[in-house]
Scaffold this active site. Structure first.
Site, PDB file in Angstrom:
ATOM      1  N   ASP A 131      41.447  38.283  36.667  1.00 35.40           N
ATOM      2  CA  ASP A 131      42.249  37.739  35.570  1.00 35.40           C
ATOM      3  C   ASP A 131      43.598  37.228  36.045  1.00 35.40           C
ATOM      4  O   ASP A 131      44.302  36.529  35.306  1.00 35.40           O
ATOM      5  CB  ASP A 131      42.437  38.773  34.462  1.00 35.40           C
ATOM      6  CG  ASP A 131      43.143  40.056  34.913  1.00 35.40           C
ATOM      7  OD1 ASP A 131      43.458  40.196  36.110  1.00 35.40           O
ATOM      8  OD2 ASP A 131      43.362  40.939  34.057  1.00 35.40           O
ATOM      9  N   GLU A 132      43.983  37.535  37.281  1.00 36.89           N
ATOM     10  CA  GLU A 132      45.291  37.109  37.780  1.00 36.89           C
ATOM     11  C   GLU A 132      45.399  35.591  37.918  1.00 36.89           C
ATOM     12  O   GLU A 132      46.502  35.050  38.009  1.00 36.89           O
ATOM     13  CB  GLU A 132      45.600  37.802  39.107  1.00 36.89           C
ATOM     14  CG  GLU A 132      45.695  39.317  38.965  1.00 36.89           C
ATOM     15  CD  GLU A 132      46.242  40.007  40.198  1.00 36.89           C
ATOM     16  OE1 GLU A 132      47.186  39.472  40.807  1.00 36.89           O
ATOM     17  OE2 GLU A 132      45.725  41.070  40.543  1.00 36.89           O
ATOM     18  N   TYR A 155      47.773  35.493  46.479  1.00 33.01           N
ATOM     19  CA  TYR A 155      46.430  36.046  46.199  1.00 33.01           C
ATOM     20  C   TYR A 155      45.793  35.336  45.016  1.00 33.01           C
ATOM     21  O   TYR A 155      44.672  34.824  45.110  1.00 33.01           O
ATOM     22  CB  TYR A 155      46.514  37.543  45.929  1.00 33.01           C
ATOM     23  CG  TYR A 155      45.295  38.077  45.213  1.00 33.01           C
ATOM     24  CD1 TYR A 155      44.030  37.990  45.802  1.00 33.01           C
ATOM     25  CD2 TYR A 155      45.393  38.636  43.935  1.00 33.01           C
ATOM     26  CE1 TYR A 155      42.897  38.453  45.140  1.00 33.01           C
ATOM     27  CE2 TYR A 155      44.267  39.104  43.270  1.00 33.01           C
ATOM     28  CZ  TYR A 155      43.027  39.019  43.870  1.00 33.01           C
ATOM     29  OH  TYR A 155      41.908  39.467  43.217  1.00 33.01           O
ATOM     30  N   LYS A 159      42.418  32.840  44.763  1.00 35.63           N
ATOM     31  CA  LYS A 159      41.255  33.105  43.921  1.00 35.63           C
ATOM     32  C   LYS A 159      41.041  31.965  42.922  1.00 35.63           C
ATOM     33  O   LYS A 159      39.891  31.598  42.623  1.00 35.63           O
ATOM     34  CB  LYS A 159      41.420  34.431  43.185  1.00 35.63           C
ATOM     35  CG  LYS A 159      41.316  35.649  44.076  1.00 35.63           C
ATOM     36  CD  LYS A 159      39.951  35.772  44.764  1.00 35.63           C
ATOM     37  CE  LYS A 159      38.853  36.118  43.784  1.00 35.63           C
ATOM     38  NZ  LYS A 159      37.547  36.353  44.483  1.00 35.63           N
TER      39      LYS A 159
END
Length: 345
Positions: A131-132, A155, A159
């Site tokens: 969800d980040e 990060y 993703k």
């Protein structure tokens, strides 16, 4: 099915491997065994005739082609990734190499195998994300599958890039993909540099328990075995080209989560003074997202899934597991960077 799982010696990947084998699937675990991997995570199924291990880096295209040709999987569950935000701040290159380039090589190897096998309609490439990628929420609202991407860390940016690659390979080449974005996981076998195990292990060793900033950052906590169950359900029944958000419906501020862990330890392993007295607020992480929250309506309504473990029950299970499994976590404390404060560059 025969499922090729990348990153199956990691935290979430090993939960998927253990659950899939227990349900009768054949599993090929592809893992490079980097610092956060541990083959002890899959020891419960390692002797099963339905389990095979391949020590392969997903950036090695020739090795991936061999694995696909040898094992002939019906589906891929791609979990292999660098995932620690603090490490991405200090060394973003490894995240680009693994999460972006590695996903590209996986997609190309899967596409070549799928094409050579006659473009089977039953094949699936399931990409597991976070969800980040959606960025940070205010005090209200939740992430849906239609929330615009707004990653804030190396990060999450890596993703997000891998998610875009998966969608592009679906649209351009027709590769049968499904994609999931999950909230924060916790549970047994969690590598001891993440928040929940850090709190447990710092507490029982009598060290200060670090809490970033004011502790007000909010996360939605998902028990890892619930997540593994959802991932297999999406693989089996999710619609091709569809994405599904998977959340625990357990929002909590970091400081409240830490205090709950301390209270659980007070109950299970009482010390001379309450563990919460060891809490110390430390310098925040740069760009620390304030709040994440998942709206799991799509997976609930379309596939009938809901999380089964509350955060209170899950933390009780998790704390008990760490107290009973020192032989698993003790050697991991010696690995590079574990126990150090990272991500303050």
């Amino acid at each position: 099915m025969k499922i090729l799982v990348t990153g199956g010696a990691g935290f979430i990947g090993s939960a998927v491997v253990r659950l899939a084998v227990s349900r009768g699937h054949e599993v090929v675990n592809v893992d490079a065994l980097t610092y956060a991997a541990c083959l002890a995570n899959v020891a419960p199924v390692a002797d099963s005739g339905r389990y095979a291990f391949e020590h392969v880096d997903i950036r090695d295209r020739a090795a991936l082609d061999r694995v696909f040709a040898q094992h002939k999987p019906d589906a891929v569950m791609h979990l292999a990734a660098e995932s620690h935000v603090d490490r991405s701040i200090d060394g973003p290159g490894a995240f680009i190499e693994t999460n972006v380039n590695g996903t590209y090589y996986m997609l190309e190897a899967a596409r070549a195998y799928w094409t050579a096998a006659g473009r089977s309609e039953g094949f699936r490439f399931h990409h597991i994300s976070t969800d980040e990628v959606f960025g940070s929420l205010g005090e209200t609202g939740k992430f849906t599958e239609d929330t615009p991407y707004d990653p804030r860390s190396p990060y999450s940016a890596s993703k997000a890039a891998s998610d875009h690659l998966v969608r592009a390979w679906r649209e351009t080449y027709g590769l049968p993909t499904v994609l999931t974005n999950c909230s924060n996981n916790y549970g047994p076998y969690h590598f001891p540099e993440k928040l929940v195990p850090v709190v447990i292990l710092k507490a029982i060793s009598g060290q200060p328990i670090p809490v970033y900033g004011d502790g007000g950052n909010v996360r939605d906590w998902l028990y890892v075995e619930d997540h593994a169950d959802a991932l297999l359900l999406v693989l089996e029944k999710g619609a091709v080209g569809r994405s599904y958000n998977i959340g625990g419906e357990n929002e909590a501020r970091n400081i409240d989560l830490v205090r709950t862990i301390c209270a659980t330890l007070d109950e299970l392993r009482p010390a001379a003074r309450p563990y919460a007295e060891q809490i110390r607020f430390v310098t925040d992480r740069p760009g620390h997202d304030r709040r994440y929250a998942i709206d799991p309506t799509r997976i609930c309504t379309e596939l009938g899934w809901r999380p089964s473990v509350t955060v209170e029950e899950g933390l009780q299970r998790t704390v008990r597991w760490y107290l009973e499994n020192e032989s698993w976590w003790r050697p991991l404390l010696e690995r590079d960077g574990v126990g150090e404060r990272l991500g303050v560059a």
